[in-house]
Design an enzyme around this catalytic site. Structure first.
Site, PDB file in Angstrom:
ATOM      1  N   ALA A   1       0.834  -1.204   0.000  1.00  0.00           N
ATOM      2  CA  ALA A   1       0.000   0.000   0.000  1.00  0.00           C
ATOM      3  C   ALA A   1       0.866   1.250   0.000  1.00  0.00           C
ATOM      4  CB  ALA A   1      -0.921   0.023   1.220  1.00  0.00           C
ATOM      5  N   TYR A   2       0.298   2.322  -0.522  1.00  0.00           N
ATOM      6  CA  TYR A   2       0.860   3.660  -0.352  1.00  0.00           C
ATOM      7  C   TYR A   2       0.256   4.186   0.938  1.00  0.00           C
ATOM      8  CZ  TYR A   2       1.963   8.584  -1.302  1.00  0.00           C
ATOM      9  OH  TYR A   2       2.441   9.862  -1.215  1.00  0.00           O
ATOM     10  N   THR A   3       1.081   4.414   1.963  1.00  0.00           N
ATOM     11  CA  THR A   3       0.552   4.739   3.294  1.00  0.00           C
ATOM     12  C   THR A   3       0.998   6.101   3.830  1.00  0.00           C
ATOM     13  OG1 THR A   3       2.393   3.553   4.334  1.00  0.00           O
ATOM     14  CG2 THR A   3       0.359   2.306   3.953  1.00  0.00           C
TER      15      THR A   3
ATOM     16  N   THR B   1      -8.548   0.162   5.494  1.00  0.00           N
ATOM     17  CA  THR B   1      -8.294   1.100   6.585  1.00  0.00           C
ATOM     18  C   THR B   1      -9.549   1.749   7.150  1.00  0.00           C
ATOM     19  OG1 THR B   1      -7.198   3.235   7.059  1.00  0.00           O
ATOM     20  CG2 THR B   1      -7.922   2.879   4.821  1.00  0.00           C
TER      21      THR B   1
ATOM     22  N   TYR C   1      -5.615   9.669   0.801  1.00  0.00           N
ATOM     23  CA  TYR C   1      -5.282   8.286   1.170  1.00  0.00           C
ATOM     24  C   TYR C   1      -6.554   7.461   1.360  1.00  0.00           C
ATOM     25  CZ  TYR C   1      -4.047   4.377   4.217  1.00  0.00           C
ATOM     26  OH  TYR C   1      -3.940   3.129   4.784  1.00  0.00           O
TER      27      TYR C   1
ATOM     28  N   TRP D   1      -4.582   2.184  13.010  1.00  0.00           N
ATOM     29  CA  TRP D   1      -3.513   2.547  13.950  1.00  0.00           C
ATOM     30  C   TRP D   1      -2.470   1.431  14.113  1.00  0.00           C
ATOM     31  CZ3 TRP D   1      -5.424   5.826  18.689  1.00  0.00           C
ATOM     32  CH2 TRP D   1      -6.257   6.870  18.243  1.00  0.00           C
TER      33      TRP D   1
END
Length: 291
Positions: free
Chosen positions: A61-63, A102, A126, A151
């Site tokens: 993932a791009y986080t 998420t 995001y 988290w």
């Protein structure tokens, strides 16, 4: 069972590899971005066709939540298009896909716990890119499970626990946001949950769809930090207490807006798979491993 892990270098990816290395009954292939570019559908298709997994776990993932506000294309390329490519390949080769999502798909402006049926309304790039990824997974592979979590922390990579411990080496006081609430989730517990679900899929006992899995009890970032520093003091990582000040979200502005409420209802995954919520306090007992 054969499992393909995409995103082996992330927090969940490294946790998965650590566990899978101990499981003799599972053959796995874990790949990072250098070995498998999930945004390249041809590369993904060749990899899946060659390895022939029963289950694909998308831990890639791009986080970078704040950076995503200015790198919209990059976020969507990985979180939407990459997820779609893996789902398409899974469908074409009769595999199931486990996709990590998420709490940021929700606005976070309601009270109570968010269920899998609640309306999605992401408030930042995001979150929108992850929501788009969920949609692509649903549409591209019937045998899918989307696991929303929140988290995330672990001994790997960058996360809140490691940041707090690092700051404690040079700061005597810190201001921490106290009006955002959620369930801190240990990446190792996410990995165990994913593998438990994978075994259910392999044994044809899984009900596909969307599930929530996060830590308990729910706390603010300020409360989370209090426990981190308490454990650090107990274990001798720090020698004097850190003075913590409660901040509001307005007092700690960030490029991307964050949900005020990230509390996920995890009843569904318990009822279907007997997976209980992660006890993040237990995972902080050996806090020295996060240094």
């Amino acid at each position: 069972m054969k499992i393909l892990v995409a995103g082996k270098n992330g927090q969940v990816g490294q946790s998965l590899v650590s566990i899978l290395e101990q499981q003799e009954e599972v053959t796995f292939l874990a790949l990072g971005r250098e070995e498998l570019d999930i945004t390249d559908i041809s590369q993904v298709s060749k990899c899946v066709s060659s390895f022939k997994p029963d289950v694909i776990i998308n831990a890639a993932a791009y986080t970078a939540v704040d950076n995503a506000e200015n790198e919209i294309e990059a976020a969507f390329l990985v979180n939407r298009d990459g997820a779609r490519n893996l789902a398409i390949a899974a469908d074409e080769h009769d595999a199931a896909i486990l996709h990590i999502s998420t709490d940021y798909v929700f606005a976070g402006d309601s009270s109570g716990l968010y269920t899998e049926l609640d309306t999605e309304s992401p408030q930042n790039v995001y979150g929108r890119s992850k929501q788009a990824g969920e949609q692509q997974v649903r549409e591209s592979c019937e045998r899918h499970i989307i696991l929303r979590t929140a988290w995330v922390f672990s001994e790997y990579g960058n996360n809140f626990v490691k940041t707090m411990l690092r700051l404690a080496q040079s700061r005597k006081s810190l201001g921490i946001v106290a009006d955002q609430f959620g369930g801190p989730t240990y990446a190792g517990d996410i990995a165990h949950a994913l593998l438990s679900v994978a075994h259910s899929i392999y044994n044809r006992k899984a009900k596909f769809g969307v599930y929530h899995f996060s830590g308990f009890p729910y706390v603010s970032w300020h409360e989370f930090a209090q426990v981190i520093f308490q454990r650090a003091l107990e274990r001798g990582i720090i020698s004097t207490p850190i003075t913590l000040t409660q901040l509001t979200t307005k007092e700690y502005p960030t490029l991307a807006s964050r949900p005020a409420n990230s509390k996920l209802n995890c009843q569904k995954i318990f009822e279907q798979f007997a997976i209980s919520q992660s006890d993040w306090r237990l995972q902080l007992q050996q806090i020295e491993k996060y240094q």
